[in-house]
Design a protein around this motif. Structure first.
Motif, PDB file in Angstrom:
ATOM      1  N   ASP B  24       9.057  -1.532  -8.869  1.00 33.03           N
ATOM      2  CA  ASP B  24       8.928  -1.678  -7.189  1.00 33.03           C
ATOM      3  C   ASP B  24       9.636  -0.718  -6.488  1.00 33.03           C
ATOM      4  O   ASP B  24       9.494  -0.026  -5.608  1.00 33.03           O
ATOM      5  CB  ASP B  24       9.385  -3.036  -6.930  1.00 33.03           C
ATOM      6  CG  ASP B  24       8.498  -4.343  -7.306  1.00 33.03           C
ATOM      7  OD1 ASP B  24       7.472  -3.970  -7.456  1.00 33.03           O
ATOM      8  OD2 ASP B  24       8.990  -5.245  -7.807  1.00 33.03           O
ATOM      9  N   ASN B  27       7.964   2.514  -6.772  1.00 32.29           N
ATOM     10  CA  ASN B  27       7.187   2.670  -5.740  1.00 32.29           C
ATOM     11  C   ASN B  27       7.702   2.805  -4.076  1.00 32.29           C
ATOM     12  O   ASN B  27       7.166   3.493  -3.484  1.00 32.29           O
ATOM     13  CB  ASN B  27       6.612   1.110  -5.697  1.00 32.29           C
ATOM     14  CG  ASN B  27       4.991   1.127  -5.647  1.00 32.29           C
ATOM     15  OD1 ASN B  27       4.635   2.324  -5.928  1.00 32.29           O
ATOM     16  ND2 ASN B  27       4.336   0.117  -5.648  1.00 32.29           N
ATOM     17  N   TYR B  28       8.738   1.987  -3.879  1.00 22.28           N
ATOM     18  CA  TYR B  28       9.595   2.604  -2.654  1.00 22.28           C
ATOM     19  C   TYR B  28       9.776   3.795  -2.693  1.00 22.28           C
ATOM     20  O   TYR B  28       9.526   4.658  -1.458  1.00 22.28           O
ATOM     21  CB  TYR B  28      10.701   1.484  -2.256  1.00 22.28           C
ATOM     22  CG  TYR B  28      10.506   0.157  -2.650  1.00 22.28           C
ATOM     23  CD1 TYR B  28       9.130  -0.473  -2.345  1.00 22.28           C
ATOM     24  CD2 TYR B  28      11.569  -0.923  -2.915  1.00 22.28           C
ATOM     25  CE1 TYR B  28       8.936  -1.944  -2.334  1.00 22.28           C
ATOM     26  CE2 TYR B  28      11.151  -2.269  -2.819  1.00 22.28           C
ATOM     27  CZ  TYR B  28       9.829  -2.913  -2.795  1.00 22.28           C
ATOM     28  OH  TYR B  28       9.716  -4.079  -2.748  1.00 22.28           O
ATOM     29  N   GLN B  31       6.542   5.968  -1.948  1.00 24.94           N
ATOM     30  CA  GLN B  31       6.104   5.706  -0.531  1.00 24.94           C
ATOM     31  C   GLN B  31       7.108   6.739   0.581  1.00 24.94           C
ATOM     32  O   GLN B  31       6.338   7.166   1.330  1.00 24.94           O
ATOM     33  CB  GLN B  31       6.116   4.109  -0.101  1.00 24.94           C
ATOM     34  CG  GLN B  31       5.218   3.427  -0.837  1.00 24.94           C
ATOM     35  CD  GLN B  31       5.038   2.116  -0.322  1.00 24.94           C
ATOM     36  OE1 GLN B  31       5.652   1.578   0.485  1.00 24.94           O
ATOM     37  NE2 GLN B  31       3.774   1.437  -0.708  1.00 24.94           N
ATOM     38  N   VAL B  66       9.164   1.399   4.904  1.00 18.84           N
ATOM     39  CA  VAL B  66       8.774   1.114   3.642  1.00 18.84           C
ATOM     40  C   VAL B  66       9.319  -0.141   3.213  1.00 18.84           C
ATOM     41  O   VAL B  66       8.755  -1.194   2.675  1.00 18.84           O
ATOM     42  CB  VAL B  66       9.148   2.125   2.726  1.00 18.84           C
ATOM     43  CG1 VAL B  66       8.984   1.634   1.264  1.00 18.84           C
ATOM     44  CG2 VAL B  66       8.252   3.446   2.925  1.00 18.84           C
ATOM     45  N   SER B  70       7.510  -3.740   2.700  1.00 10.88           N
ATOM     46  CA  SER B  70       7.196  -4.497   1.503  1.00 10.88           C
ATOM     47  C   SER B  70       7.588  -5.818   1.447  1.00 10.88           C
ATOM     48  O   SER B  70       7.291  -6.434   0.407  1.00 10.88           O
ATOM     49  CB  SER B  70       8.447  -3.623   0.655  1.00 10.88           C
ATOM     50  OG  SER B  70       9.592  -4.039   1.129  1.00 10.88           O
ATOM     51  N   ALA B  90       2.781   3.361   4.630  1.00  8.69           N
ATOM     52  CA  ALA B  90       3.425   2.160   4.034  1.00  8.69           C
ATOM     53  C   ALA B  90       2.413   1.079   3.798  1.00  8.69           C
ATOM     54  O   ALA B  90       2.219   0.495   2.725  1.00  8.69           O
ATOM     55  CB  ALA B  90       4.783   1.821   4.276  1.00  8.69           C
ATOM     56  N   SER B  94       0.419   0.345   0.374  1.00  7.62           N
ATOM     57  CA  SER B  94       0.495  -1.049  -0.057  1.00  7.62           C
ATOM     58  C   SER B  94      -0.567  -1.992  -0.235  1.00  7.62           C
ATOM     59  O   SER B  94      -0.823  -2.862  -1.238  1.00  7.62           O
ATOM     60  CB  SER B  94       1.628  -2.092   0.776  1.00  7.62           C
ATOM     61  OG  SER B  94       1.020  -2.480   1.841  1.00  7.62           O
ATOM     62  N   ARG B 242      14.361  -4.214   3.702  1.00  7.07           N
ATOM     63  CA  ARG B 242      13.560  -5.050   2.898  1.00  7.07           C
ATOM     64  C   ARG B 242      14.087  -6.618   2.900  1.00  7.07           C
ATOM     65  O   ARG B 242      13.398  -7.599   3.288  1.00  7.07           O
ATOM     66  CB  ARG B 242      13.182  -4.814   1.628  1.00  7.07           C
ATOM     67  CG  ARG B 242      12.232  -5.715   0.949  1.00  7.07           C
ATOM     68  CD  ARG B 242      12.115  -5.565  -0.556  1.00  7.07           C
ATOM     69  NE  ARG B 242      11.786  -6.653  -1.369  1.00  7.07           N
ATOM     70  CZ  ARG B 242      10.539  -7.245  -1.441  1.00  7.07           C
ATOM     71  NH1 ARG B 242       9.576  -6.639  -1.307  1.00  7.07           N
ATOM     72  NH2 ARG B 242      10.267  -8.348  -2.012  1.00  7.07           N
TER      73      ARG B 242
END
Lengths: 410, 694
Positions: B24, B27-28, B31, B66, B70, B90, B94, B242
Motif C-alpha cells: 500500500d 502504491n501511494y 501514485q 493520494v 486512498s 489518484a 485506484s 489518509r
C-alpha cells in the motif's frame, strides 16, 4: 472667366461616353443651359448643356471620341479672353470642375441631370425576389406598402396586369405608365433599356434552338411582282415580301397550333388567336407592332394594317395595343444582305422567324441548273415548349408555302 | 472543534492502525511519483507549446490527493478543481485494477491535457475539466469553488438513494471565501449529507496569501459555523491525510454528516505557467521543499526499513516509464475533428415523429372538446409534479418554501403531505446551492426539480446552472447527463417592482447546453413539465406569475408535449405573430380585434424557446411575409431579437415588410401600476405594430 466643359457622369454605372456631335462650332456663342453637345452612353443618347454662357473657344474631343467621364472636352470663355493656357488641357479635369461634378453626383444636388441618377427603390425582400423571378422592373412600380415601399402585392398586380393582356407589349410593356416625353432624349434610353432587359431575359431563360432552311422563293418573287403591279395603283403602296410572309406564317400557325403557344408560369398555354408581330427598326430602337388575327386577314389587309402600325411606331404614336399581345414574331434582315441569323425569342412567345435576303443563285431546278431566287429562313424556337421535330415540320410547311404560295388559296 | 493532527507516530504504528501493508505504501509512493512526473512533463510540454492553454500544476500537493482518495471505496464519488490532475490520477489509478488499465488511465489523462480525441473528455475539457463521471469522478471545474455545491448535490443524491457512498469534495483555500463554500457547508450540515470537504490550503489564492484573505488562520475553523467537525492536517504527509480523511469518510458513511478537513500544503510551481511567484520568497519555497511529500515518505520507508533503496528506485523508474508512455500516446493521438464541434452539447432527444403527431392530435382534441375538464395553470403543474414523482422515485422537489407553504405561488401545495419532506425539500434561502445541488444530484442519478422562487433570483445561481449544469456534459466529453429542471416564474402584473417582475429568459437562452421552456396554458404547462422532467438535459422552466389562476382544458392523466414543437394557436394569412407565455393571450386579443377588419393574423406560440421550432415559424413567415414578435422581456437582447436574426438568416427573401418587435421597455420594472403596465406590451401596441406593416 473660362469654364471647362466636361463629360459629366450621367448615371451611377457610367464610366465613359462617346461624343456623337457638337451642336456648336468653335467660335460660336453659347448660352448656359442650352444643349452643347450630344453623347451616347451604354444606355442612352443624351444632350449635355453648356455649363456657362460665352463663346465655345475650344473643342478638345471631336465627334466620335470615346472618352472617360470627367474629361474636359471643351472650353467656354469670353471672346477675347486668353485661353492659350488651356491648350491640350482637356485630358484631366481641373480640381474645381471635379468638385462641381462631385457635387452634381450627390443625389440631393440640384441640376438638370439629377433625374438620371436612379434613386434607391424601396421594396421588400419578398417583392424583390418575386420581381426578379418574373422579370419585373421595380423602378417602374409604385409601392403601396408603408412609406411607399413596394411590397409583394404591388409586384403581383404588375404580373397580373402583364398577363391580363396576354400580350405583353412586344418589346415595350404597355403597363408602363411613365412614357417619356418625346421632346427629350429619355425615351430612347427607356426603350433601349426595355429591349436590353427583355432580350437578356429571353437569352437567359429560354432554351433557344435555331433551325435554318434554304427556300426557293422564285414563285414568291413572282407573286409579289404581280401583286405589286396589280394593286399598287389602287392601294397607293406596294405589297411587301413581309406582308406575304405574315400571311404564310399565320396560315402555318393555324395549321400547327403547337407553335402558337406561350409559357405562363408553369403552364404552356395554346393561344386561340394568331397575332403576328413584325420587328421594325425605328429611331427609338427595335419595336414590334402586332398584326392581330393575321390568320383571318387577306394579304392587302395585312399590308394596310402593317403600314399603319409601322407609321405609328416610327412616329412614336403607337397605341397601347399596337405593341402588345403577339403570339409569334417575324424579323426580316434581308434588306441588309443578311442571309441567316439566330433571332432572340420575343417572350412570352414560343418562336420567331428570321427572314434572310433574296438573291439569285444558280440552282438545280427540275433537273437543270438555272437561276433561282433563293432565301434562307431561320426559325428560333424555345425547346422548353416544343421539340425539334415538330418545330422543323412547322418550318417545312412555311418553306412549302413560300415555294408554292398558291397553296394559300387552298 | 478544530483539531490539529500532528502525528509523530512511526510508520509501523500507522500501518498497523490503518491496516496498511508495505505494498500500500509503495502504491501511494508510486501514485505521488506519477503525479509529480506527470506535472513535470506537462510543464515541459507547455514550454514546447505542445500543450496549449492554462495548466495549474499539482506538484507539491500530491500527498493530499493520494492520501484522501486512498480512504475511498470504489463506488465513492469525488469532485475536483482547476488544479485537479492529482485528484484525477489518484482516483483513476485506484479504480484501475491491472497495470494495463492503469496505463490506459494515464494515457487518457495526458491525451486530454494535449487536447486529443483520445482524452478522457475527447479534448473538450483539457487541464481544467477532466472528468470520468461514469466511474465517480464528477469532474474538475474552472470556477473557484464551483464544484462545492455540485459535490453537495451528489451527496444529496447518495443519501436519497439510501446508499452508503461518500462524496469527497476537493477545493482550495481561495474557494473557502466564495458563497458556494458557505451555502454548501450549510446545506450539507443541515441535511446531514455524506460529503467530506477537503481544503487544499496551499497558502495562496493565486497571489494573495490566505492571511490577507481571511482573519481566521485556518479554514477548518469555519466548520464550527455549520456545526460540523473541522480538522487541520499536514498536507505533506500522505498518511496523515489518509488517516484524517478515513475517519471523516467513515463518519459520513455512518450517516453522521459532513466534515471539513484542511490540508496545509504548498505548490511547487506558480499558480500557472505564467506566474513568476513574486508574492512568495525563494526561502519560503526552499523550506517547503524540504517537506516534499515524496521525499519524506521515501526517507521514512528507508529509515524504518520498510522498503529498500532499490525497491524505491524501481518504483521511480516504473513511474517515469508510465508517464513517458502516456506522453507518447498523447502526442501520437489524433486531434478532434472540427466536424465534431457540436457533438454532446445536448443529450439526444428521445422524441419521435409519432410523439409529435400524437401531441398535435391531442392538442386539437383539447382545443375542440368542450367537455374537457378545466383546471388552473398552477394545478396543472402540481399534477405534473405528482405524476412524475409517482412514476419515478428519482424525481424530487427542492426549493425555498416549497414544503408546508406550498411554494410562493402555491404550485407545490399538498405535495409535502403526500410525498414527505425527503422528496419535497425546503431549502435555506441559498440560490447557488439550490442550483448546484440540483446539478450534482442529477449527475449522481436523481431527477431534481429545483424551484427558484423568482426568475429575478436565478442570476444568483447562474454559475451553478450555466457554468456547471449546462456545460458539464459537453466539457466532459458527452459522458454525463444533467437531467434537472429549474422551475421558476417571471413577468409583471403584481406591482412588485424591479426584483420580482422581470422576464429573464434571454439570459438562459444565451448558454449552450440548457433548454428554456415557457408554457402559457395549463395544458402546455403540464405536458411540457412532464417532458422536461423526463428529458436528459437541464431545463429552465419559466412560468408566469399572472397565469397561475388561468383555467384551461387539461386531459386527465399522463401525456407529454415534446420539447421543440411550436403551437400554431390561430391560423392566418396576412401576418405572423410569435408570442409566448402571457403575451400569447395578448397576441390572440390583437388577432381578434384585427379579424373584425378583415386582417388575418397567424399566432404562433413557440412554447419552448430552446429547442426552438424554427421551422414552423419560418413556414408561417414564408406564407404571410410578415413577422411581429411579442415579448414581455426587455427589448434589448430579447428572445425576439434572436428569433428575428434566425428568420433573417433563412427567410430574408420571404419578408414583405420589416420584422417588428413589441417588447418590454428597457427599464427596471417600476412598482406603480400605470408605470408597470406601460413597461410591457399591451394588446393595443400589438395591434398597432401589426397595422404598421400592412
Amino acid at each position: 472667366m473660362a469654364v471647362e466643359v466636361i463629360l459629366p457622369v450621367l448615371g451611377e454605372t457610367m464610366d465613359e461616353g462617346t461624343i456623337i456631335k457638337w451642336f456648336v462650332d468653335v467660335g460660336q456663342p453659347v448660352q448656359k443651359g442650352e444643349p452643347l453637345y450630344q453623347i451616347e452612353t451604354d444606355k442612352a443618347i443624351l444632350d449635355v448643356d453648356a455649363p456657362a454662357s460665352g463663346v465655345l473657344r475650344k473643342i478638345f474631343y471631336p465627334a466620335g471620341s470615346k472618352i472617360p467621364v470627367l474629361t474636359v472636352v471643351g472650353l467656354i470663355a469670353d471672346p477675347n479672353e486668353d485661353v492659350s493656357v488651356y491648350e491640350q488641357g482637356g485630358l484631366e479635369p481641373s480640381k474645381t470642375i471635379s468638385e462641381t461634378v462631385a457635387a452634381e453626383r450627390r443625389p440631393m444636388a440640384e441640376g438638370p441631370r439629377k433625374g438620371l441618377i436612379p434613386p434607391r427603390v424601396f421594396a421588400s425582400p419578398r417583392a424583390r425576389k418575386l420581381a426578379a423571378e418574373h422579370g419585373i422592373d421595380l423602378t417602374r412600380l409604385k409601392g403601396t406598402g408603408p412609406g411607399g415601399r413596394i411590397v409583394e402585392q404591388d409586384v403581383r398586380a404588375a404580373i397580373a396586369a402583364m398577363e391580363a393582356e396576354i400580350k405583353e407589349p412586344a418589346l415595350a410593356p404597355a403597363a408602363v405608365e411613365a412614357v417619356p416625353s418625346p421632346s427629350e432624349s429619355k425615351p430612347l434610353a427607356g426603350v433601349r433599356r426595355i429591349i436590353a432587359e427583355r432580350m437578356s431575359t429571353s437569352a437567359h431563360t429560354t432554351a433557344p434552338v435555331t433551325l435554318t432552311t434554304e427556300v426557293d422563293a422564285t414563285n414568291l418573287v413572282q407573286l409579289r411582282t404581280l401583286l405589286k403591279e396589280q394593286l399598287e395603283p389602287t392601294l397607293g403602296f406596294a405589297i411587301s415580301y413581309t406582308d406575304i410572309l405574315v400571311a404564310i406564317v399565320a396560315r402555318a400557325l393555324r395549321e400547327y397550333p403547337y407553335m402558337n403557344v406561350r409559357l405562363v408560369q408553369d403552364e404552356i398555354q395554346q393561344v386561340a388567336q394568331v397575332h403576328i408581330g413584325v420587328a421594325v427598326d425605328t429611331e427609338r430602337g427595335l419595336l414590334v407592332p402586332v398584326i392581330r388575327h393575321a390568320d383571318q386577314k387577306g394579304i392587302t389587309e395585312i399590308a394596310r394594317t402593317l403600314r399603319d402600325l409601322v407609321a405609328r411606331a416610327r412616329s412614336g404614336k403607337s397605341l397601347p395595343d399596337d405593341l402588345s399581345g403577339g403570339t409569334f414574331t417575324i424579323t426580316n434582315l434581308g434588306m441588309y444582305d443578311v442571309d441567316a441569323f439566330t433571332p432572340i425569342i420575343n417572350l412570352p412567345e414560343c418562336a420567331i422567324l428570321g427572314v434572310g435576303r433574296l438573291r439569285e443563285v444558280p440552282a438545280v431546278y427540275q433537273g437543270q441548273v438555272c437561276v433561282r431566287q433563293m432565301m434562307v429562313l431561320s426559325l428560333t424556337f424555345d425547346h422548353r415548349l416544343v421539340d425539334g421535330a415538330p418545330a422543323a415540320r412547322f418550318l417545312q410547311r412555311i418553306k412549302q408555302l413560300v415555294e408554292q404560295p398558291y397553296l394559300l388559296l387552298a | 472543534m478544530v483539531k490539529r493532527n500532528t502525528s509523530k507516530k512511526n510508520l509501523q504504528e500507522i500501518m498497523q492502525e490503518e491496516g496498511l501493508c508495505k505494498d500500500d505504501l509503495l502504491n501511494y509512493l508510486r501514485q505521488m511519483l506519477e503525479i509529480r512526473y506527470f506535472e513535470e512533463t506537462v510543464y515541459e510540454l507547455l514550454g514546447k507549446n505542445l500543450i496549449k492553454g492554462a495548466s495549474h500544476l499539482y506538484a507539491g500537493e500530491e500527498a493530499v490527493a493520494v492520501g484522501a482518495i486512498s480512504a475511498l471505496r470504489d463506488d465513492d464519488l469525488i469532485t475536483s478543481t482547476h488544479r485537479g490532475h492529482g485528484h484525477c490520477h489518484a482516483r483513476g489509478d485506484s479504480l484501475a485494477k491491472t497495470p494495463q488499465e492503469k496505463q490506459e488511465h494515464l494515457n487518457k489523462m495526458m491525451a486530454e491535457l494535449c487536447g486529443r480525441a483520445t482524452g478522457y473528455c475527447k479534448g473538450r475539457g483539457g487541464s481544467m475539466h477532466i472528468a470520468d463521471v461514469e466511474r465517480g469522478n464528477l469532474g474538475a471545474t474552472g470556477i473557484v469553488g464551483g464544484n462545492i455545491p455540485v459535490a453537495t448535490g451528489a451527496a444529496l443524491a447518495v443519501k436519497m438513494q439510501n446508499q452508503d457512498r461518500v462524496v469527497l469534495c476537493f477545493f482550495g483555500d481561495g474557494a473557502s471565501n466564495t458563497g458556494n463554500f458557505h451555502e454548501s457547508l450549510n446545506l450539507a450540515s443541515v441535511w446531514n449529507l455524506p460529503v467530506v470537504y477537503i481544503v487544499e490550503n496551499n497558502l495562496y489564492g493565486m497571489s494573495v496569501p490566505f492571511a490577507k484573505a481571511s482573519k481566521l488562520p485556518d479554514v477548518a475553523a469555519r466548520a464550527c459555523a455549520y456545526g460540523i467537525p473541522g480538522e487541520v492536517v499536514d498536507g505533506m504527509d500522505v498518511l496523515a491525510v489518509r488517516a484524517a480523511v478515513r475517519k471523516a469518510v467513515e463518519r459520513a458513511r455512518r450517516g453522521e454528516g459532513p466534515s471539513l478537513i484542511e490540508c496545509k500544503t504548498y505548490r511547487w510551481f506558480g499558480h500557472s505557467r505564467s506566474d513568476p511567484c513574486v508574492y512568495r520568497t525563494r526561502e519560503e519555497e526552499e523550506q517547503w521543499k524540504k517537506c516534499d511529500p515524496i521525499v519524506v515518505l521515501e526517507e521514512r520507508m528507508k529509515a524504518e526499513s520498510i522498503a529498500t533503496e532499490e525497491e524505491i528506485l524501481d518504483v521511480e523508474r516504473r513511474a517515469a516509464t508510465a508517464i513517458k508512455t502516456a506522453t507518447d500516446f498523447a502526442l501520437n493521438s489524433p486531434l478532434p475533428h472540427p466536424s465534431e464541434l457540436y457533438q454532446d452539447v445536448y443529450a439526444p432527444s428521445k422524441t419521435t415523429a409519432a410523439d409529435i403527431e400524437a401531441e398535435r392530435q391531442l392538442r386539437q382534441r383539447v382545443r375542440s372538446d368542450p367537455s374537457m375538464r378545466q383546471i388552473p395553470y398552477w394545478q396543472a403543474i402540481n399534477e405534473a409534479l405528482r405524476e412524475e414523482m409517482d412514476r419515478d422515485p428519482r424525481v424530487f422537489i427542492m426549493g425555498e418554501d416549497v414544503g408546508i407553504y406550498g411554494g410562493a405561488y402555491g404550485v407545490t401545495r399538498g405535495l409535502i403531505e403526500d410525498y414527505g419532506p425527503e422528496r419535497v425539500r425546503d431549502t435555506p434561502i441559498s440560490e447557488a446551492i439550490i442550483g448546484g445541488a440540483a446539478v450534482g444530484a442529477a449527475m449522481a442519478g436523481m431527477r431534481p426539480v429545483a424551484e427558484i422562487m423568482y426568475v429575478d433570483f436565478t442570476p444568483l445561481a447562474m454559475d451553478q446552472i450555466a457554468n456547471q449544469g449546462a456545460k458539464n456534459r459537453y466539457m466532459f466529453g458527452g459522458k454525463t447527463i444533467v437531467p434537472m429542471v429549474i422551475r421558476t416564474e417571471g413577468g409583471t402584473g403584481r406591482s412588485i417592482a424591479a426584483h420580482h417582475s422581470q422576464s429573464l429568459e434571454a439570459l438562459w437562452l444565451h448558454f449552450p447546453g440548457i433548454y428554456v421552456v415557457m408554457p402559457a396554458t395549463p395544458y402546455d404547462a403540464k405536458g411540457l413539465l412532464k417532458a422536461a422532467i423526463r428529458d436528459d438535459n437541464p431545463v429552465m422552466f419559466i412560468e408566469h406569475k399572472m397565469l397561475y389562476k388561468v383555467q384551461g382544458p387539461v386531459p386527465e392523466g399522463d401525456y407529454l408535449i415534446p420539447l421543440g414543437v411550436a403551437d400554431v394557436v390561430r391560423e392566418g394569412s396576412d401576418v405572423t405573430v410569435v408570442a409566448y407565455s402571457r403575451m400569447r393571450y395578448r397576441a390572440l386579443e390583437a388577432a381578434d380585434i384585427l379579424a373584425k377588419e378583415g386582417i388575418s393574423v397567424e399566432v404562433i406560440d413557440p412554447r419552448t424557446l430552446k429547442p426552438l421550432d424554427l421551422e414552423t415559424i419560418v413556414n408561417s413567415v414564408k406564407k404571410t411575409g410578415r413577422l411581429v414578435g411579442v415579448t414581455e422581456a426587455y427589448k434589448t437582447g430579447s428572445f425576439i431579437s434572436e428569433l428575428f436574426t434566425l428568420v433573417n438568416e433563412v427567410a430574408f427573401d420571404y419578408l414583405d415588410a420589416p420584422m417588428v418587435r413589441v417588447a418590454g421597455a428597457d427599464v427596471p420594472i417600476p412598482m406603480s401600476e400605470p408605470l408597470e403596465a406601460a413597461a410591457i406590451p399591451s394588446t393595443e401596441q400589438i395591434v398597432a405594430a401589426i397595422r404598421s406593416i400592412l
